[in-house]
Motif scaffolding. Structure first.
Motif: not given
Ligand code: EPS
Length: 390
Positions: A8-10, A38-40, A44-46, A135-137, A340-342
C-alpha cells in the motif's frame, strides 16, 4: 517470466517477486536503485518524493551478484510509513480508536478508483481503495523493470523513454533519434524532454497547474533498440508482443491510450505512406527504409526499434477539487483532497520504460527459454545472425 507486486502507498513496504529468470545473470542492488532514483525525479511532483529515497533490498534469488534461477524477491521501504503506523496499522482497531486514527475517506475523487473500488469491494472507507490504487505501486514495477532492462542490456538491447508532451506542449524530436543521443539530452532534463525550448514551457505549464490547484497530463514515448526480428508471434492473439506491450502501458496508473510508430496518424494516410519498404544488405541483413509501424508486423518485432507511446491523463487528485458526493450523507461535497503531484508524466516515462522492458524480456525468455543465462545469450546472438542468411 512473471512478477507480482504488493504493498500500500503508506504501508511499511512495497514488494515484488519475479519468477522465471534464468540462472547466472549478473544483477546487483545498484542496477535496481539506479532505476528507482530515475523514477523519483521529475518536475511537478509533490512533497512525498522529498520523504522517500527509494532503495531496493534483494531478499532472494541472487547470490554473489548472479541470479540463481529461483524467485527474486525485492522490497522497497516506504519511509512515510512512520507517519502512518496508526492509520495504516495491521492489527484490528480497539474500541473508540476508529474516529481517532482512521482518516476516513468518504468523498470519492472523480477520475480515481475511489468510488467504484469502494462499491466493488465494500470499502466504506475509501482509503482502503486509494492506498493500493496509488501510483506508489509503480516503484516496484520499476524494480522488476530494472531486472528486465539488465537482462536486455546484456543481450545488446537498449530501452529509453522520454516525455513528448505535457499540458499540450509538444517537444520537437528527430524522427529516428539515436538512443545514446536521446538519453544524453533527456536524462538531465527536469521533465525528461529532448527539446530545451519545450522543456521550459512544460515547466511553466506545471507551475501554472499547481498555482491553479489543477493537474496536467501528457504523452511519453519508449524506444527499444537492438532486437532480433521475430520476437512475439502472429499465430495466436495472446502471443502478439505489441498487444502485450499495449496492455502493459495501459496498466500504468492514469494511462488511457497507446500507439505504435505513426500511431493514430495512420488513419489519415494511404498505405504507401504507412508501410515500411524492405531492403537487404550484407552487413546487417533485412532492414526497413523507414520505421512507421514502430517495429512490429504481425505482432512480431521486425528488427527495427520498437516505438511506442502512451497518453497519461491529468492526475485526478486536485487541490481545487471537483464535485462529488459524501457516501455517508449522500450530500454533494467537493472531493477529498489528498496530497499529490501536479504532474507525474516525467516519472511515468520511467515506469513506461520498465513495463515495456519487462514485456520484451519476458517474450525473449519465453521464446528462447534456457535455465542458463549464458545459453540464452548465445541463442539471441545466433538469432540476430539468422535473419541475414534467410
Ligand atoms: C499518489 C499520490 C502521492 C504521490 C504518489 C501517487 O502520494 P502521497 O499521497 O503519499 O503524497 O506522491 O506517488 C508516489 C508516492 C510515488 O512513489 O510515485 C496517488 O494518489 O496515486
Amino acid at each position: 517470466m512473471r512478477y507480482l507486486t504488493s504493498g500500500e502507498s503508506h504501508g511499511p513496504q512495497l514488494t515484488t517477486i519475479i519468477e522465471g529468470l534464468p540462472a547466472g545473470m549478473p544483477l546487483t542492488k545498484e542496477d535496481i536503485d539506479f532505476e528507482l532514483a530515475r523514477r523519483q525525479k521529475g518536475y511537478g511532483r509533490g512533497r512525498r518524493m522529498q520523504i522517500e529515497t527509494d532503495q531496493a533490498t534483494i531478499l532472494s534469488g541472487v547470490r554473489h551478484g548472479l541470479t540463481l534461477g529461483s524467485p527474486i524477491a525485492i522490497s522497497v521501504e516506504n519511509k512515510d510509513w512512520t507517519h502512518w503506523t496508526k492509520v495504516m496499522g495491521i492489527s484490528p482497531l480497539e474500541e473508540g480508536q476508529e474516529e481517532e486514527i482512521k482518516r476516513k475517506v468518504t468523498r470519492p475523487r472523480p477520475g480515481h478508483a475511489d468510488l467504484v473500488g469502494g462499491i466493488k469491494y465494500g470499502h466504506r472507507d475509501m482509503r482502503n481503495v486509494l492506498e493500493r490504487s496509488s501510483a506508489r505501486e509503480t516503484t516496484v514495477r520499476v524494480a522488476a523493470g530494472a531486472v528486465a532492462k539488465k537482462l536486455l542490456s546484456l543481450l545488446g538491447i537498449e530501452v529509453a523513454g522520454h516525455v513528448l508532451e505535457i499540458g499540450g506542449i509538444r517537444a520537437k524530436t528527430p524522427e529516428y533519434p539515436s538512443l545514446k543521443g536521446l538519453k544524453e539530452k533527456t536524462e538531465n532534463s527536469p521533465v525528461r524532454c529532448y527539446d530545451k525550448e519545450a522543456e521550459v514551457k512544460m515547466m511553466e505549464a506545471i507551475d501554472q497547474a499547481k498555482k491553479d490547484g489543477d493537474s496536467i497530463g501528457g504523452i511519453v514515448e519508449v524506444i527499444v533498440e537492438g532486437l532480433p526480428s521475430g520476437i512475439g508471434s502472429y499465430v495466436h492473439y495472446d502471443r502478439k508482443l505489441d498487444a502485450k506491450i499495449a496492455s502493459a502501458m495501459i496498466s500504468i496508473n492514469a494511462f488511457k491510450g497507446v500507439e505504435f510508430g505513426l500511431g493514430f496518424e495512420m488513419a489519415r494516410k494511404p498505405g504507401s505512406q504507412v508501410h515500411d519498404e524492405i531492403i537487404w544488405a550484407e552487413e546487417n541483413g533485412y532492414r526497413r527504409k523507414t520505421n512507421r509501424l514502430g517495429g512490429f508486423e504481425g505482432g512480431m518485432t521486425t528488427g527495427m526499434p520498437i516505438v511506442v507511446r502512451g497518453v497519461m491523463k491529468p492526475i485526478p487528485t486536485l487541490y481545487k477539487p471537483l464535485q462529488s458526493v459524501d457516501i455517508e450523507s449522500k450530500e454533494p461535497f467537493t472531493a477529498s483532497i489528498e496530497r499529490s503531484d501536479s504532474c507525474a508524466v516525467p516519472a511515468a516515462s520511467v515506469v513506461a520504460e520498465a513495463v515495456v522492458a519487462w514485456e520484451v524480456a519476458s517474450a525473449i525468455v519465453n521464446q528462447y527459454y534456457s535455465d542458463r543465462f549464458s545459453t540464452l545469450k548465445e541463442l539471441i546472438e545466433q538469432e540476430k545472425l539468422n535473419g541475414r542468411s534467410f
